[in-house]
Design a protein around this motif. Structure first.
Motif, PDB file in Angstrom:
ATOM      1  N   ASP A  95       0.858  -1.181   0.000  1.00 59.35           N
ATOM      2  CA  ASP A  95       0.000   0.000   0.000  1.00 59.35           C
ATOM      3  C   ASP A  95       0.893   1.230   0.000  1.00 59.35           C
ATOM      4  OD1 ASP A  95      -1.811   2.108   0.692  1.00 59.35           O
ATOM      5  OD2 ASP A  95      -3.128   0.651   1.621  1.00 59.35           O
ATOM      6  N   VAL A  96       0.472   2.274  -0.718  1.00 57.91           N
ATOM      7  CA  VAL A  96       1.269   3.505  -0.760  1.00 57.91           C
ATOM      8  C   VAL A  96       1.060   4.376   0.476  1.00 57.91           C
ATOM      9  CG1 VAL A  96       1.304   3.611  -3.281  1.00 57.91           C
ATOM     10  CG2 VAL A  96      -0.513   4.790  -2.026  1.00 57.91           C
ATOM     11  N   ASP A  97       0.012   4.124   1.261  1.00 59.29           N
ATOM     12  CA  ASP A  97      -0.322   4.980   2.396  1.00 59.29           C
ATOM     13  C   ASP A  97       0.615   4.717   3.568  1.00 59.29           C
ATOM     14  OD1 ASP A  97      -1.419   6.495   4.386  1.00 59.29           O
ATOM     15  OD2 ASP A  97      -3.440   5.676   4.207  1.00 59.29           O
ATOM     16  N   THR A 145       6.093 -10.955  -5.753  1.00 62.77           N
ATOM     17  CA  THR A 145       6.493  -9.737  -5.054  1.00 62.77           C
ATOM     18  C   THR A 145       5.580  -8.580  -5.420  1.00 62.77           C
ATOM     19  OG1 THR A 145       8.045  -9.091  -6.803  1.00 62.77           O
ATOM     20  CG2 THR A 145       8.923 -10.434  -4.995  1.00 62.77           C
ATOM     21  N   THR A 146       5.524  -7.593  -4.519  1.00 69.33           N
ATOM     22  CA  THR A 146       4.779  -6.363  -4.785  1.00 69.33           C
ATOM     23  C   THR A 146       5.600  -5.168  -4.314  1.00 69.33           C
ATOM     24  OG1 THR A 146       3.654  -6.456  -2.643  1.00 69.33           O
ATOM     25  CG2 THR A 146       2.528  -7.457  -4.524  1.00 69.33           C
ATOM     26  N   GLU A 147       5.327  -4.006  -4.907  1.00 67.93           N
ATOM     27  CA  GLU A 147       5.961  -2.762  -4.485  1.00 67.93           C
ATOM     28  C   GLU A 147       4.984  -1.613  -4.727  1.00 67.93           C
ATOM     29  OE1 GLU A 147      10.032  -0.117  -5.130  1.00 67.93           O
ATOM     30  OE2 GLU A 147       9.516  -1.706  -6.555  1.00 67.93           O
ATOM     31  N   CYS A 148       4.779  -0.790  -3.695  1.00 66.09           N
ATOM     32  CA  CYS A 148       3.897   0.369  -3.788  1.00 66.09           C
ATOM     33  C   CYS A 148       4.674   1.587  -3.281  1.00 66.09           C
ATOM     34  CB  CYS A 148       2.656   0.175  -2.917  1.00 66.09           C
ATOM     35  SG  CYS A 148       1.633  -1.254  -3.354  1.00 66.09           S
ATOM     36  N   LYS A 149       4.804   2.618  -4.115  1.00 61.59           N
ATOM     37  CA  LYS A 149       5.613   3.761  -3.695  1.00 61.59           C
ATOM     38  C   LYS A 149       5.061   5.056  -4.276  1.00 61.59           C
ATOM     39  CE  LYS A 149       8.941   3.133  -7.498  1.00 61.59           C
ATOM     40  NZ  LYS A 149      10.359   2.893  -7.831  1.00 61.59           N
ATOM     41  N   LYS A 150       5.492   6.163  -3.674  1.00 64.33           N
ATOM     42  CA  LYS A 150       5.175   7.493  -4.174  1.00 64.33           C
ATOM     43  C   LYS A 150       6.400   8.059  -4.873  1.00 64.33           C
ATOM     44  CE  LYS A 150       1.443   9.025  -1.152  1.00 64.33           C
ATOM     45  NZ  LYS A 150       0.542   9.319  -2.300  1.00 64.33           N
ATOM     46  N   VAL A 151       6.172   8.632  -6.036  1.00 67.92           N
ATOM     47  CA  VAL A 151       7.228   9.303  -6.792  1.00 67.92           C
ATOM     48  C   VAL A 151       6.741  10.731  -7.018  1.00 67.92           C
ATOM     49  CG1 VAL A 151       8.624   9.317  -8.879  1.00 67.92           C
ATOM     50  CG2 VAL A 151       7.878   7.141  -7.906  1.00 67.92           C
ATOM     51  N   GLY A 152       7.150  11.632  -6.165  1.00 70.56           N
ATOM     52  CA  GLY A 152       6.596  12.975  -6.191  1.00 70.56           C
ATOM     53  C   GLY A 152       5.122  12.924  -5.807  1.00 70.56           C
ATOM     54  N   GLU A 153       4.252  13.440  -6.678  1.00 66.59           N
ATOM     55  CA  GLU A 153       2.811  13.389  -6.432  1.00 66.59           C
ATOM     56  C   GLU A 153       2.178  12.105  -6.943  1.00 66.59           C
ATOM     57  OE1 GLU A 153       1.131  16.800  -8.262  1.00 66.59           O
ATOM     58  OE2 GLU A 153       1.633  18.142  -6.601  1.00 66.59           O
ATOM     59  N   ASP A 154       2.938  11.300  -7.656  1.00 69.62           N
ATOM     60  CA  ASP A 154       2.388  10.116  -8.311  1.00 69.62           C
ATOM     61  C   ASP A 154       2.497   8.880  -7.412  1.00 69.62           C
ATOM     62  OD1 ASP A 154       2.151  11.865 -10.400  1.00 69.62           O
ATOM     63  OD2 ASP A 154       3.862  11.045 -11.517  1.00 69.62           O
ATOM     64  N   ASN A 155       1.550   7.968  -7.588  1.00 69.86           N
ATOM     65  CA  ASN A 155       1.598   6.654  -6.950  1.00 69.86           C
ATOM     66  C   ASN A 155       1.970   5.618  -8.006  1.00 69.86           C
ATOM     67  OD1 ASN A 155       0.651   7.759  -4.500  1.00 69.86           O
ATOM     68  ND2 ASN A 155      -1.478   7.527  -5.167  1.00 69.86           N
ATOM     69  N   VAL A 156       2.938   4.772  -7.693  1.00 64.80           N
ATOM     70  CA  VAL A 156       3.389   3.744  -8.623  1.00 64.80           C
ATOM     71  C   VAL A 156       3.298   2.393  -7.915  1.00 64.80           C
ATOM     72  CG1 VAL A 156       5.255   2.902 -10.076  1.00 64.80           C
ATOM     73  CG2 VAL A 156       4.958   5.369  -9.740  1.00 64.80           C
ATOM     74  N   VAL A 201      -3.736  -4.983  -9.152  1.00 60.62           N
ATOM     75  CA  VAL A 201      -3.222  -3.656  -8.772  1.00 60.62           C
ATOM     76  C   VAL A 201      -4.378  -2.673  -8.837  1.00 60.62           C
ATOM     77  CG1 VAL A 201      -0.857  -4.059  -9.554  1.00 60.62           C
ATOM     78  CG2 VAL A 201      -2.522  -3.118 -11.153  1.00 60.62           C
ATOM     79  N   GLU A 202      -4.276  -1.599  -8.053  1.00 52.93           N
ATOM     80  CA  GLU A 202      -5.288  -0.545  -8.107  1.00 52.93           C
ATOM     81  C   GLU A 202      -4.665   0.795  -7.758  1.00 52.93           C
ATOM     82  OE1 GLU A 202      -8.087  -0.915  -4.468  1.00 52.93           O
ATOM     83  OE2 GLU A 202      -7.568  -2.969  -5.051  1.00 52.93           O
ATOM     84  N   CYS A 203      -5.167   1.830  -8.425  1.00 50.34           N
ATOM     85  CA  CYS A 203      -4.652   3.187  -8.256  1.00 50.34           C
ATOM     86  C   CYS A 203      -5.801   4.186  -8.367  1.00 50.34           C
ATOM     87  CB  CYS A 203      -3.619   3.530  -9.322  1.00 50.34           C
ATOM     88  SG  CYS A 203      -2.041   2.666  -9.177  1.00 50.34           S
ATOM     89  N   ARG A 204      -5.694   5.268  -7.597  1.00 44.58           N
ATOM     90  CA  ARG A 204      -6.657   6.355  -7.653  1.00 44.58           C
ATOM     91  C   ARG A 204      -5.895   7.649  -7.937  1.00 44.58           C
ATOM     92  NH1 ARG A 204     -11.810   7.005  -6.514  1.00 44.58           N
ATOM     93  NH2 ARG A 204     -11.979   4.838  -5.809  1.00 44.58           N
ATOM     94  N   PRO A 205      -6.421   8.548  -8.779  1.00 39.72           N
ATOM     95  CA  PRO A 205      -5.709   9.789  -9.078  1.00 39.72           C
ATOM     96  C   PRO A 205      -5.272  10.509  -7.812  1.00 39.72           C
ATOM     97  CG  PRO A 205      -7.623   9.581 -10.494  1.00 39.72           C
ATOM     98  CD  PRO A 205      -7.698   8.460  -9.512  1.00 39.72           C
ATOM     99  N   SER A 206      -4.079  11.054  -7.844  1.00 37.75           N
ATOM    100  CA  SER A 206      -3.442  11.611  -6.640  1.00 37.75           C
ATOM    101  C   SER A 206      -3.671  13.110  -6.489  1.00 37.75           C
ATOM    102  CB  SER A 206      -1.935  11.312  -6.676  1.00 37.75           C
ATOM    103  OG  SER A 206      -1.362  11.761  -7.895  1.00 37.75           O
ATOM    104  N   PHE A 207      -4.924  13.563  -6.700  1.00 40.41           N
ATOM    105  CA  PHE A 207      -5.194  14.983  -6.506  1.00 40.41           C
ATOM    106  C   PHE A 207      -5.596  15.225  -5.054  1.00 40.41           C
ATOM    107  CE2 PHE A 207      -9.462  13.506  -6.782  1.00 40.41           C
ATOM    108  CZ  PHE A 207      -9.630  12.845  -7.978  1.00 40.41           C
TER     109      PHE A 207
END
Length: 234
Positions: free
Chosen positions: A76-78, A104-115, A228-234
């Motif tokens: 999780d990126v949180d 394996t899994t990896e969840c990270k923040k790159v600036g404002e983006d979630n990867v 995988v799942e992602c939500r816009p990072s606004f």
């Protein structure tokens, strides 16, 4: 043969050699969602997270027995949650239902983006052998990735070394294959490239095996292979 084709976004598909009469295909696909996109397919499940991934999940009931794995190698990126940003799942057999190799899994923040990324190996569906389905359904490798920005999300997936199933090349979104016994009775359905969209967010299941709620076997529930799942990072 390599080459781009169109599937919601751009897709690239590679066909590999055929062995022992089984079709082995490497499929690479992509999906794009903007903040204006809204979707609700038959399989929606829980709310889409900001950024998370898992190698797979088993939740199958047979009579009074339930085989459950939880989310394998969940990340999780949180940073405020106890869920790690990297995780590894070891190879394991889940009763008579399924086998998963290492993932394996990896969840990270790159600036404002979630990867968010996941990769898995050596999945095998074993649940139907005792009910007359004699084909060995395996996936050698599978992976998925999604990235969210303030403007929307994008995702991609891959499948390699698929045997026991005739899958299309290229792979359309939500492609379903029914698994039947020699009497033609439905035992399960397998969904590939299963995409859920919600206000620019996406959930991508590489593969999902679903047992019908009223079928000829006592099996109920589902198996997810890579998500995988992602939500816009606004």
């Amino acid at each position: 043969m390599d080459g781009p084709s169109q599937f919601m976004a751009r897709k690239k598909v590679t066909t590999m050699s055929t062995r022992s009469g089984l079709r082995r295909i490497a499929v690479i696909g992509a999906v794009l969602a903007t903040t204006a996109a809204v979707g609700s397919p038959a399989y929606a499940a829980a709310e889409i997270q900001d950024g998370s991934a898992n190698v797979g999940k088993v939740n199958v009931t047979s009579g009074e027995t339930t085989t459950s794995s939880g989310d394998l190698a969940l990340c999780d990126v949180d940073p405020e949650t106890p869920t790690p940003d990297k995780a590894t799942a070891q190879a394991k057999t889940y009763g008579t239902i399924a086998k998963f190799g290492k993932g394996t899994t990896e969840c990270k923040k790159v600036g404002e983006d979630n990867v968010v990324k996941m990769s898995g190996t050596k999945f095998e569906l074993t649940a139907l052998k005792q009910y007359g389905y004699t084909k060995i359904t395996r996936v050698g490798t599978y992976s998925a990735e999604c990235t969210s920005t303030p403007n929307g999300t994008s995702g991609k997936f891959s499948l390699g070394g698929v045997s026991g199933l005739e899958i299309p090349n290229p792979m359309p979104a939500g492609h379903m294959i029914p698994l039947k016994n020699n009497k033609g009775e439905l035992l399960a359905r397998v969904f590939f490239n299963e995409v859920t969209k919600d206000q620019g967010a996406i959930r991508l299941n590489v593969m999902r095996v679903a047992f019908p709620p009223a079928g000829v076997t006592p099996l109920r529930g589902s198996i997810i292979v890579g998500s995988v799942e992602c939500r816009p990072s606004f």
